[in-house]
Design an enzyme around this catalytic site. Structure first.
Site, short mmCIF file in Angstrom:
data_model
loop_
_atom_site.label_atom_id
_atom_site.label_comp_id
_atom_site.label_asym_id
_atom_site.label_seq_id
_atom_site.Cartn_x
_atom_site.Cartn_y
_atom_site.Cartn_z
N SER A 24 -32.63 -9.08 -79.88
CA SER A 24 -32.43 -8.58 -81.25
C SER A 24 -32.65 -7.08 -81.38
O SER A 24 -33.15 -6.59 -82.40
CB SER A 24 -33.30 -9.35 -82.24
OG SER A 24 -32.95 -10.73 -82.23
N HIS B 298 -29.78 -14.87 -67.11
CA HIS B 298 -29.92 -14.82 -68.57
C HIS B 298 -30.49 -16.17 -69.04
O HIS B 298 -30.17 -17.22 -68.49
CB HIS B 298 -28.55 -14.57 -69.22
CG HIS B 298 -28.66 -14.25 -70.68
ND1 HIS B 298 -28.81 -15.24 -71.63
CD2 HIS B 298 -28.68 -13.07 -71.35
CE1 HIS B 298 -28.91 -14.66 -72.82
NE2 HIS B 298 -28.83 -13.35 -72.67
N GLY C 267 -31.03 -13.34 -80.09
CA GLY C 267 -30.12 -13.86 -81.11
C GLY C 267 -30.83 -14.40 -82.34
O GLY C 267 -30.22 -15.07 -83.18
N GLU D 8 -29.76 -18.02 -71.40
CA GLU D 8 -28.75 -19.04 -71.74
C GLU D 8 -28.24 -19.73 -70.49
O GLU D 8 -27.94 -20.93 -70.50
CB GLU D 8 -27.61 -18.39 -72.53
CG GLU D 8 -28.06 -18.03 -73.95
CD GLU D 8 -27.35 -16.84 -74.57
OE1 GLU D 8 -26.26 -16.45 -74.08
OE2 GLU D 8 -27.88 -16.28 -75.55
N ASN E 143 -24.09 -7.29 -73.65
CA ASN E 143 -23.72 -8.61 -73.14
C ASN E 143 -22.86 -9.29 -74.21
O ASN E 143 -23.39 -9.73 -75.22
CB ASN E 143 -25.00 -9.42 -72.87
CG ASN E 143 -24.71 -10.86 -72.51
OD1 ASN E 143 -23.57 -11.23 -72.21
ND2 ASN E 143 -25.75 -11.69 -72.52
N TRP E 144 -21.55 -9.31 -73.96
CA TRP E 144 -20.65 -9.88 -74.97
C TRP E 144 -20.72 -11.41 -75.01
O TRP E 144 -20.16 -12.01 -75.93
CB TRP E 144 -19.20 -9.44 -74.68
CG TRP E 144 -18.90 -8.04 -75.11
CD1 TRP E 144 -19.73 -7.17 -75.77
CD2 TRP E 144 -17.66 -7.34 -74.91
NE1 TRP E 144 -19.07 -5.98 -75.99
CE2 TRP E 144 -17.80 -6.05 -75.48
CE3 TRP E 144 -16.44 -7.68 -74.31
CZ2 TRP E 144 -16.76 -5.11 -75.46
CZ3 TRP E 144 -15.42 -6.73 -74.29
CH2 TRP E 144 -15.58 -5.47 -74.87
N LYS E 145 -21.33 -12.01 -74.01
CA LYS E 145 -21.39 -13.50 -73.94
C LYS E 145 -19.97 -14.06 -74.05
O LYS E 145 -19.03 -13.44 -73.57
CB LYS E 145 -22.32 -14.05 -75.02
CG LYS E 145 -23.66 -13.34 -75.04
CD LYS E 145 -24.68 -14.04 -75.88
CE LYS E 145 -25.94 -13.18 -75.94
NZ LYS E 145 -27.06 -13.85 -76.53
N GLU F 207 -36.45 -10.18 -71.45
CA GLU F 207 -35.85 -10.73 -72.67
C GLU F 207 -36.67 -11.93 -73.13
O GLU F 207 -36.46 -13.05 -72.64
CB GLU F 207 -34.42 -11.19 -72.39
CG GLU F 207 -33.49 -10.08 -71.99
CD GLU F 207 -32.06 -10.39 -72.41
OE1 GLU F 207 -31.50 -9.59 -73.16
OE2 GLU F 207 -31.52 -11.45 -72.03
N GLY G 128 -27.20 -8.01 -77.07
CA GLY G 128 -26.25 -9.11 -77.28
C GLY G 128 -25.39 -8.84 -78.50
O GLY G 128 -24.40 -8.11 -78.46
N GLY G 129 -25.78 -9.45 -79.64
CA GLY G 129 -24.98 -9.40 -80.86
C GLY G 129 -24.50 -8.00 -81.23
O GLY G 129 -23.32 -7.80 -81.58
C1 PEP Z 1 -29.02 -11.19 -75.00
O1 PEP Z 1 -28.48 -12.26 -75.14
O2 PEP Z 1 -29.13 -10.68 -73.86
C2 PEP Z 1 -29.55 -10.53 -76.18
C3 PEP Z 1 -30.44 -9.59 -76.05
O3 PEP Z 1 -29.05 -10.97 -77.39
P1 PEP Z 1 -29.35 -10.35 -78.85
O4 PEP Z 1 -29.33 -8.86 -78.71
O5 PEP Z 1 -28.23 -10.87 -79.69
O6 PEP Z 1 -30.68 -10.88 -79.24
#
Ligand code: PEP
Length: 254
Positions: free
Chosen positions: A216, A98, A176, A100, A9-11, A170, A237-238
């Site tokens: 994470s 998600h 994050g 967010e 997920n590049w956001k 999640e 994500g990241g």
């Molecule tokens: C996400 O936003 O779906 C996610 C899992 O982020 P991260 O891996 O950065 O925690």
């Protein structure tokens, strides 16, 4: 057997050229290094999707998805993107719910149920996210929160439609933050989700549902998470912004 998926997920990151560069690297590494049956999915900003789909042609281990879709078919919703539009440029998946989107854009379970219907109608696979906040976990409400996200968000679907979903657990406190759920914590919730699906639909449907872990996840912790019996991949994500890290996570599921 259920499908193994590692979705990035590049956001709201990477401009057009940066995105094409990272994706090209991912495709090349997946092609050369990934031998298992897992599928890598990149859920990019809308502006990249068309080009990423073109780049991914011929590579059946790599797919492309969006991060959101509007619930309406079309109309006067300035700035929004419909499921039909996303389908028309060749994406295969859409992330829905998600945390967010829930937190910053006020998306409720009720709204997400409508978005799920629209996305499925256009033959796209939702990656439907659920998970509790830290406060909810500390109050020991996490099982109830997850159950209501399932019941209100997706359990209205008939079994045949539900079977097209990918679920992603999640925990909001792990997204994050660099704090990962332990593999035992994640497995406990994934097992709970699968039991709820079995109770609502059937054991067969539950056994066929892909449930991803997100929060994470990184090349160091991925293998242990993916080794859990009810964890079928990750939503990343990241670490999906760096081709090497993302592909190492994909490889951790070989
Ligand atoms: C996400 O936003 O779906 C996610 C899992 O982020 P991260 O891996 O950065 O925690």
């Amino acid at each position: 057997m259920r499908k193994k998926i590692i979705a990035g997920n590049w956001k709201m990151n990477l401009d057009y050229n940066e995105g094409l560069g990272v994706f090209t690297e991912i495709i090349n590494m997946v092609k050369d290094e990934v031998t298992g049956t897992q599928e890598a999915v990149i859920c990019s900003p809308f502006i990249h999707i068309n080009s990423l789909v073109q780049l991914a042609k011929g590579y059946n281990k790599v797919s492309v998805g969006a991060q959101n879709a509007h619930q309406a078919e079309s109309g006067a919703y300035t700035g929004e993107i419909s499921a039909k539009m996303i389908k028309s440029i060749g994406a295969a998946y859409v992330i829905l719910g998600h945390s967010e989107r829930r937190q910053y854009f006020g998306e409720t379970n009720e709204l997400l149920a409508k978005k799920t219907d629209t996305v499925l109608k256009h033959d796209l696979r939702p990656i439907f996210c659920i998970g509790e906040t830290l406060q909810e976990r500390e109050a020991n409400e996490h099982f109830d929160v997850i159950k209501s996200q399932l019941v209100e968000g997706v359990f209205h679907l008939e079994a045949a439609e539900f079977s097209k979903l990918v679920l992603a657990y999640e925990p909001v406190w792990a997204i994050g933050t660099g704090v990962t759920a332990t593999s035992a914590q994640a497995q406990e919730i994934h097992e709970f989700i699968r039991k709820e699906i079995a109770a609502k639909y059937s054991q067969e449907v539950a056994d066929a549902t892909t449930i991803l872990y997100g929060g994470s996840c990184n090349p160091k912790n991925a293998a242990e998470l993916f080794a859990q019996p009810d964890i079928d991949g990750g939503l990343i994500g990241g670490a999906s912004l760096k081709s090497r890290d993302f592909v190492d996570i994909v490889k951790a599921y070989n």
